[in-house]
Scaffold this motif. Structure first.
Motif, short mmCIF file in Angstrom:
data_model
loop_
_atom_site.label_atom_id
_atom_site.label_comp_id
_atom_site.label_asym_id
_atom_site.label_seq_id
_atom_site.Cartn_x
_atom_site.Cartn_y
_atom_site.Cartn_z
N CYS A 265 0.83 -1.21 0.00
CA CYS A 265 0.00 0.00 0.00
C CYS A 265 0.86 1.26 0.00
CB CYS A 265 -0.95 -0.02 1.20
SG CYS A 265 -2.32 -1.18 1.00
N ALA A 266 1.99 1.21 0.69
CA ALA A 266 2.91 2.36 0.66
C ALA A 266 3.43 2.58 -0.76
CB ALA A 266 4.07 2.11 1.63
N ARG A 267 3.80 1.51 -1.43
CA ARG A 267 4.28 1.64 -2.81
C ARG A 267 3.16 2.12 -3.73
NH1 ARG A 267 6.55 -3.38 -1.38
NH2 ARG A 267 5.02 -4.48 -2.69
N ARG A 268 1.95 1.68 -3.45
CA ARG A 268 0.81 2.08 -4.27
C ARG A 268 0.60 3.59 -4.22
NH1 ARG A 268 -3.76 -1.27 -5.72
NH2 ARG A 268 -5.50 0.00 -6.50
N ALA A 316 8.89 16.49 6.95
CA ALA A 316 8.13 15.68 6.00
C ALA A 316 6.76 15.33 6.55
CB ALA A 316 8.91 14.41 5.67
N SER A 317 5.83 15.03 5.66
CA SER A 317 4.50 14.56 6.03
C SER A 317 4.51 13.03 5.98
CB SER A 317 3.44 15.12 5.08
OG SER A 317 3.41 16.53 5.16
N ARG A 318 4.09 12.40 7.08
CA ARG A 318 4.18 10.95 7.18
C ARG A 318 2.83 10.28 6.96
NH1 ARG A 318 5.22 7.27 12.55
NH2 ARG A 318 2.97 7.67 12.74
N PHE A 319 2.84 9.25 6.10
CA PHE A 319 1.67 8.41 5.86
C PHE A 319 2.07 6.97 6.11
CE2 PHE A 319 1.30 12.22 3.37
CZ PHE A 319 -0.02 12.63 3.56
N MET A 320 1.36 6.29 7.02
CA MET A 320 1.69 4.91 7.39
C MET A 320 0.55 3.98 6.99
SD MET A 320 4.69 5.25 8.76
CE MET A 320 4.87 3.54 9.24
N PHE A 321 0.92 2.78 6.57
CA PHE A 321 -0.07 1.82 6.08
C PHE A 321 -0.02 0.55 6.91
CE2 PHE A 321 1.09 4.79 2.87
CZ PHE A 321 -0.15 5.22 2.41
#
Length: 346
Positions: A265-268, A316-321
Motif C-alpha cells: 500500500c505504501a508503494r501504491r 516531511a508529512s508521514r503516511f503509514m499503512f
C-alpha cells in the motif's frame, strides 16, 4: 464507521488471525503468569520461526520491550549507541534511561536514520576514561523512523564492530515484519545470523491489539529478565491474552502477509503520485511508511479534505499503512494529493 486514515499504523484494529486466537484462548480457565499452553506455544513458534533455541518474553508495549531489553544489557554507568532519530531517543520519554537506572543514550547524527560501522566505531572509541559512561550496547531501529531497512549485510557489518568493541547488539523491531517483507529475508537472517543479541518483535503495528515479544538469541543475557518484567508492571497475570494472538499470527503466516500488504500500500501511494511535480519523497520507500515533502498549502488543503497525517522528521508529512489498509482508500489519498498539489505546481 470513520473512513480509514494513514497517520499511523497504530490506527488499525486487530487482524482476524490474532482475534480468533485470542477468542480461542478465552475458553475456560488457564494457569496465570505465563504458565499456560498458549504462552508455551507462542514461544515455541518463535523458536521455529527463528530456527534457534531463543528465550522469549511477552510484554504490553514497545516502550517496555525496548527499555527492559536495553536495561538487561547495561549497568547504570553504561551507555547505548543509537541514531539521533531512533525511537528510543525521540519517543520513549526517557524510559531506556529510567529502567536501566541511568544508562546514557549516545546519539549519532545520521541523514537517513541508519547507523553505520564507522559511526558506531567513532562513538564507541571517542572516550575511554572513567568520567564518561562506558559504551555497552548498540540499538538499531528496524525499520527506521523514516522507513529505511537494514540489510543482513549492513547488520553483520555493525555487529562485527560491536564484537570488536565488546558491545551487545539490540534491535528495536516495532516494524520488524515489514523489514522482513521488504527484503524477502528470513527472520534469522536479519537477527542472530547477522549478530543481533536481542530483538523486540513488534506485534501491535503488525495487526495485534497489544503486545510485543522480547527475544534473546543468547539465553545468558535473559537471566532474571522475568524479574525485570514483573518489577516494571509488564508481567501479565492473564498472559495468554498477550501470547495467544502471536500463535495465530505465526501459525497462519499473517505476521508476514500483513506486512507485505502494508508495504504494498505504501508503494501504491507513491506510484499514484509519482508524476506530481510539487511533491517529492523525503526518504526512499522501503517499508510501510511514505514520507513526503509537501508545500504548506498542500498540507493545509489535504487536512481541509479530512486527511490526517503527521509532520515528521525534517518537516516531511508521514503516511503509514497497515494490515487492513484499503487500496481504494489509498487511491483516494493519491487523487487528493494530486488535486491539492497541482495548483501549487501551476
Amino acid at each position: 464507521m470513520a473512513e480509514q486514515q494513514f497517520a499511523s499504523d497504530n490506527y488499525a484494529g486487530i487482524c482476524p488471525e490474532a482475534l480468533e486466537a485470542m477468542q480461542a484462548a478465552n475458553a475456560g480457565h488457564a494457569p496465570a503468569y505465563g504458565a499456560d499452553s498458549w504462552t508455551q506455544a507462542a514461544a515455541d513458534g518463535f523458536r521455529r520461526l527463528f530456527e534457534t533455541d531463543c528465550e522469549v518474553f511477552f510484554v504490553f508495549n514497545g516502550t517496555a520491550a525496548n527499555s527492559l531489553a536495553l536495561a538487561s544489557l547495561c549497568q547504570s554507568y553504561h551507555s547505548v549507541i543509537c541514531a539521533d532519530s531512533a525511537h528510543v531517543e525521540t519517543d520513549e520519554c526517557g524510559a531506556p534511561e529510567f529502567f536501566s537506572n541511568g544508562s546514557k543514550l549516545l546519539t549519532a547524527a545520521t541523514e537517513d536514520g541508519k547507523l553505520t560501522p564507522d559511526l558506531v566505531r567513532a562513538i564507541a572509541g571517542k572516550r575511554s576514561d572513567i568520567h564518561f559512561p562506558k559504551p555497552r550496547a548498540v540499538t538499531l531501529t528496524q525499520a527506521t523512523e523514516t522507513g529505511r531497512v537494514y540489510t543482513p549485510e549492513e547488520i553483520a557489518a555493525i555487529s562485527a564492530v560491536c564484537r570488536a568493541a565488546g558491545l551487545r547488539l539490540h534491535m528495536d523491531g516495532a516494524r520488524f515484519a515489514n523489514a522482513c517483507a521488504s527484503l524477502d529475508a528470513a527472520p534469522a537472517e536479519l537477527t542472530w545470523k547477522a549478530g543481533v543479541d536481542v530483538l523486540c518483535f513488534g506485534g501491535t503495528k503488525n495487526g495485534m491489539a497489544v503486545g510485543e515479544a522480547v527475544i534473546f538469541f543468547d539465553r545468558r543475557l535473559a537471566e532474571d529478565f522475568d524479574y525485570r518484567c514483573k518489577q516494571a508492571g509488564q508481567l501479565a497475570s492473564k498472559m495468554r491474552y498477550l501470547s495467544a494472538p502471536w500463535v495465530g499470527m505465526l501459525e497462519s503466516g499473517a505476521w508476514l502477509g500483513n506486512a507485505r500488504h502494508a508495504n504494498a500500500c505504501a508503494r501504491r501511494l507513491v506510484q499514484g503520485i509519482a508524476d506530481v511535480p510539487a511533491v517529492s519523497l523525503a526518504a526512499p520507500v522501503e517499508a510501510n511508511g511514505v514520507f513526503l515533502n509537501l508545500p504548506a498549502a498542500v498540507q493545509e488543503a489535504l487536512r481541509a479534505r479530512g486527511w490526517q497525517f503527521y509532520g515528521f522528521i525534517g518537516g516531511a508529512s508521514r503516511f503509514m499503512f497497515a494490515w487492513d489498509s484499503d487500496p481504494a482508500r489509498v487511491d483516494a489519498l493519491a487523487r487528493d494529493i494530486r488535486l491539492c498539489a497541482m495548483p501549487a505546481a501551476a
